[in-house]
Design a protein around this motif. Structure first.
Motif, PDB file in Angstrom:
ATOM      1  N   GLY A 189       0.943  -1.162  -0.060  1.00 62.34           N
ATOM      2  CA  GLY A 189      -0.081   0.108   0.025  1.00 62.34           C
ATOM      3  C   GLY A 189       0.710   1.204  -0.080  1.00 62.34           C
ATOM      4  N   GLY A 190       1.968   1.463   0.711  1.00 60.17           N
ATOM      5  CA  GLY A 190       2.802   2.330   0.857  1.00 60.17           C
ATOM      6  C   GLY A 190       3.507   2.680  -0.509  1.00 60.17           C
ATOM      7  N   PHE A 191       3.829   1.438  -1.179  1.00 56.61           N
ATOM      8  CA  PHE A 191       4.482   1.713  -2.640  1.00 56.61           C
ATOM      9  C   PHE A 191       3.558   2.254  -3.545  1.00 56.61           C
ATOM     10  CE2 PHE A 191       5.225  -0.459  -6.700  1.00 56.61           C
ATOM     11  CZ  PHE A 191       6.344   0.171  -6.923  1.00 56.61           C
ATOM     12  N   LEU A 192       2.339   1.611  -3.458  1.00 51.51           N
ATOM     13  CA  LEU A 192       1.226   2.045  -4.552  1.00 51.51           C
ATOM     14  C   LEU A 192       0.808   3.574  -4.326  1.00 51.51           C
ATOM     15  CD1 LEU A 192      -1.012  -0.782  -4.470  1.00 51.51           C
ATOM     16  CD2 LEU A 192       0.737  -0.318  -6.359  1.00 51.51           C
ATOM     17  N   SER A 193       0.905   3.961  -3.079  1.00 48.90           N
ATOM     18  CA  SER A 193       0.589   5.306  -2.805  1.00 48.90           C
ATOM     19  C   SER A 193       1.753   6.439  -3.269  1.00 48.90           C
ATOM     20  CB  SER A 193       0.416   5.572  -1.612  1.00 48.90           C
ATOM     21  OG  SER A 193       0.414   6.805  -1.100  1.00 48.90           O
ATOM     22  N   TRP A 194       2.935   5.808  -3.222  1.00 48.83           N
ATOM     23  CA  TRP A 194       4.299   6.445  -3.481  1.00 48.83           C
ATOM     24  C   TRP A 194       4.215   6.425  -5.231  1.00 48.83           C
ATOM     25  CZ3 TRP A 194       8.018   4.216  -6.550  1.00 48.83           C
ATOM     26  CH2 TRP A 194       9.164   5.207  -6.758  1.00 48.83           C
ATOM     27  N   ARG A 195       4.049   5.585  -5.673  1.00 51.48           N
ATOM     28  CA  ARG A 195       4.061   5.235  -7.229  1.00 51.48           C
ATOM     29  C   ARG A 195       3.020   6.094  -7.955  1.00 51.48           C
ATOM     30  NH1 ARG A 195       5.572   1.325 -11.292  1.00 51.48           N
ATOM     31  NH2 ARG A 195       5.186   2.547 -13.191  1.00 51.48           N
ATOM     32  N   ILE A 203       7.978  -8.403   1.490  1.00 47.90           N
ATOM     33  CA  ILE A 203       8.693  -7.337   1.917  1.00 47.90           C
ATOM     34  C   ILE A 203       8.119  -6.562   3.195  1.00 47.90           C
ATOM     35  CG2 ILE A 203       9.547  -4.987   1.316  1.00 47.90           C
ATOM     36  CD1 ILE A 203      10.121  -6.238  -1.437  1.00 47.90           C
ATOM     37  N   SER A 204       8.935  -6.315   4.153  1.00 40.71           N
ATOM     38  CA  SER A 204       8.284  -5.674   5.358  1.00 40.71           C
ATOM     39  C   SER A 204       7.947  -4.097   5.136  1.00 40.71           C
ATOM     40  CB  SER A 204       9.256  -5.900   6.480  1.00 40.71           C
ATOM     41  OG  SER A 204      10.386  -5.039   6.256  1.00 40.71           O
ATOM     42  N   ASN A 205       6.931  -3.732   6.014  1.00 41.42           N
ATOM     43  CA  ASN A 205       6.671  -2.228   5.873  1.00 41.42           C
ATOM     44  C   ASN A 205       8.030  -1.351   6.181  1.00 41.42           C
ATOM     45  OD1 ASN A 205       4.197  -2.304   5.497  1.00 41.42           O
ATOM     46  ND2 ASN A 205       3.484  -2.595   7.701  1.00 41.42           N
ATOM     47  N   ALA A 211      11.168  -2.010   5.759  1.00 39.18           N
ATOM     48  CA  ALA A 211      12.055  -2.140   4.522  1.00 39.18           C
ATOM     49  C   ALA A 211      11.573  -1.157   3.330  1.00 39.18           C
ATOM     50  CB  ALA A 211      12.150  -3.645   3.829  1.00 39.18           C
ATOM     51  N   MET A 212      10.291  -1.186   3.089  1.00 40.86           N
ATOM     52  CA  MET A 212       9.603  -0.246   2.083  1.00 40.86           C
ATOM     53  C   MET A 212       9.874   1.256   2.695  1.00 40.86           C
ATOM     54  SD  MET A 212       8.378   0.451  -0.719  1.00 40.86           S
ATOM     55  CE  MET A 212       7.959  -1.214  -1.366  1.00 40.86           C
ATOM     56  N   ARG A 213       9.457   1.531   4.034  1.00 43.24           N
ATOM     57  CA  ARG A 213       9.743   2.944   4.630  1.00 43.24           C
ATOM     58  C   ARG A 213      11.089   3.412   4.454  1.00 43.24           C
ATOM     59  NH1 ARG A 213       6.531   1.041   8.607  1.00 43.24           N
ATOM     60  NH2 ARG A 213       8.325   0.812  10.015  1.00 43.24           N
ATOM     61  N   LYS A 214      12.127   2.426   4.418  1.00 44.46           N
ATOM     62  CA  LYS A 214      13.542   3.023   4.372  1.00 44.46           C
ATOM     63  C   LYS A 214      13.741   3.200   2.848  1.00 44.46           C
ATOM     64  CE  LYS A 214      15.736  -0.013   8.183  1.00 44.46           C
ATOM     65  NZ  LYS A 214      16.444  -1.128   7.977  1.00 44.46           N
ATOM     66  N   ALA A 215      13.257   2.587   2.225  1.00 48.00           N
ATOM     67  CA  ALA A 215      13.488   2.510   0.656  1.00 48.00           C
ATOM     68  C   ALA A 215      12.732   3.930   0.020  1.00 48.00           C
ATOM     69  CB  ALA A 215      12.906   1.511  -0.274  1.00 48.00           C
ATOM     70  N   LEU A 216      11.695   4.047   0.655  1.00 51.94           N
ATOM     71  CA  LEU A 216      11.070   5.327   0.074  1.00 51.94           C
ATOM     72  C   LEU A 216      11.530   6.678   0.867  1.00 51.94           C
ATOM     73  CD1 LEU A 216       7.314   4.339   0.624  1.00 51.94           C
ATOM     74  CD2 LEU A 216       8.744   4.700  -1.400  1.00 51.94           C
ATOM     75  N   ALA A 217      12.125   6.645   2.066  1.00 48.51           N
ATOM     76  CA  ALA A 217      12.847   7.614   2.597  1.00 48.51           C
ATOM     77  C   ALA A 217      14.366   7.944   2.067  1.00 48.51           C
ATOM     78  CB  ALA A 217      13.258   7.242   4.122  1.00 48.51           C
ATOM     79  N   PHE A 218      15.013   6.873   1.388  1.00 49.15           N
ATOM     80  CA  PHE A 218      16.020   7.104   0.873  1.00 49.15           C
ATOM     81  C   PHE A 218      16.075   7.636  -0.741  1.00 49.15           C
ATOM     82  CE2 PHE A 218      19.994   5.179  -1.454  1.00 49.15           C
ATOM     83  CZ  PHE A 218      20.819   6.104  -0.843  1.00 49.15           C
ATOM     84  N   SER A 219      14.811   7.198  -1.133  1.00 51.72           N
ATOM     85  CA  SER A 219      14.594   7.870  -2.550  1.00 51.72           C
ATOM     86  C   SER A 219      14.146   9.388  -2.487  1.00 51.72           C
ATOM     87  CB  SER A 219      13.314   7.096  -3.177  1.00 51.72           C
ATOM     88  OG  SER A 219      12.100   7.218  -2.670  1.00 51.72           O
TER      89      SER A 219
END
Length: 163
Positions: free
Chosen positions: A5-11, A55-57, A59-67
């Motif tokens: 859900g976090g990824f889809l929102s970001w995307r 993939i954990s929440n 791990a996704m939050r870290k990826a989104l923060a880094f992006s």
């Protein structure tokens, strides 16, 4: 919110920003690559954290923060490289609005006047290229004489681009 859900929102937010047409083409192309970068970073983060299954929440939050962090650097980098050509393009537009350039004109005509900010041939060409790319100007090439020679590019104002 799940990792998906976090990824889809970001995307969806990324896609919306990429389609506004307000971004420099180089920055737009750079950020478009984040479609692959973020999921890859999330997977790497997940594996480093000894994750299994989905993939954990975290791990996704870290990826989104880094992006987000990477995007700030990309914006500064592309903004710095575009600034001279943007300033030149703005100076050319100013000369058009002042009536100094009209009809069909060439890069040589712009350069020959020695106007402030329009004295460097390469910068003038970069500014004209940017204005063509942004549809403020239209470019057409034609041979200069019957004997051949290098083609001369003539620039005309696009009335729709100047609205």
């Amino acid at each position: 919110m799940s990792a998906g859900g976090g990824f889809l929102s970001w995307r969806s937010d990324l896609e919306r920003r990429l389609r506004t047409g307000k971004m420099a083409p180089a920055l737009e192309a750079h950020l478009a690559k984040y479609r692959k970068l973020v999921p890859a970073l999330a997977l790497i983060n997940h594996l480093v954290d000894n994750g299994q299954n989905e993939i954990s929440n975290q791990a996704m939050r870290k990826a989104l923060a880094f992006s987000k962090y990477l995007e700030t650097h990309a914006r500064r980098l592309y903004g710095a490289t575009n600034e001279p050509e943007r300033a030149t393009a703005q100076a050319i537009l100013t000369k058009i609005h002042e009536g100094e350039l009209h009809g069909g004109f060439t890069a040589r005509e712009v350069h020959q006047h020695d106007w402030s900010g329009l004295t460097d041939r390469d910068q003038v060409q970069a500014g004209l290229n940017l204005l063509v790319e942004l549809h403020y100007l239209a470019a057409s090439s034609a041979a200069t004489s019957e004997r051949g020679g290098r083609p001369t590019t003539t620039y005309t104002v696009n009335p729709k681009g100047m609205e």
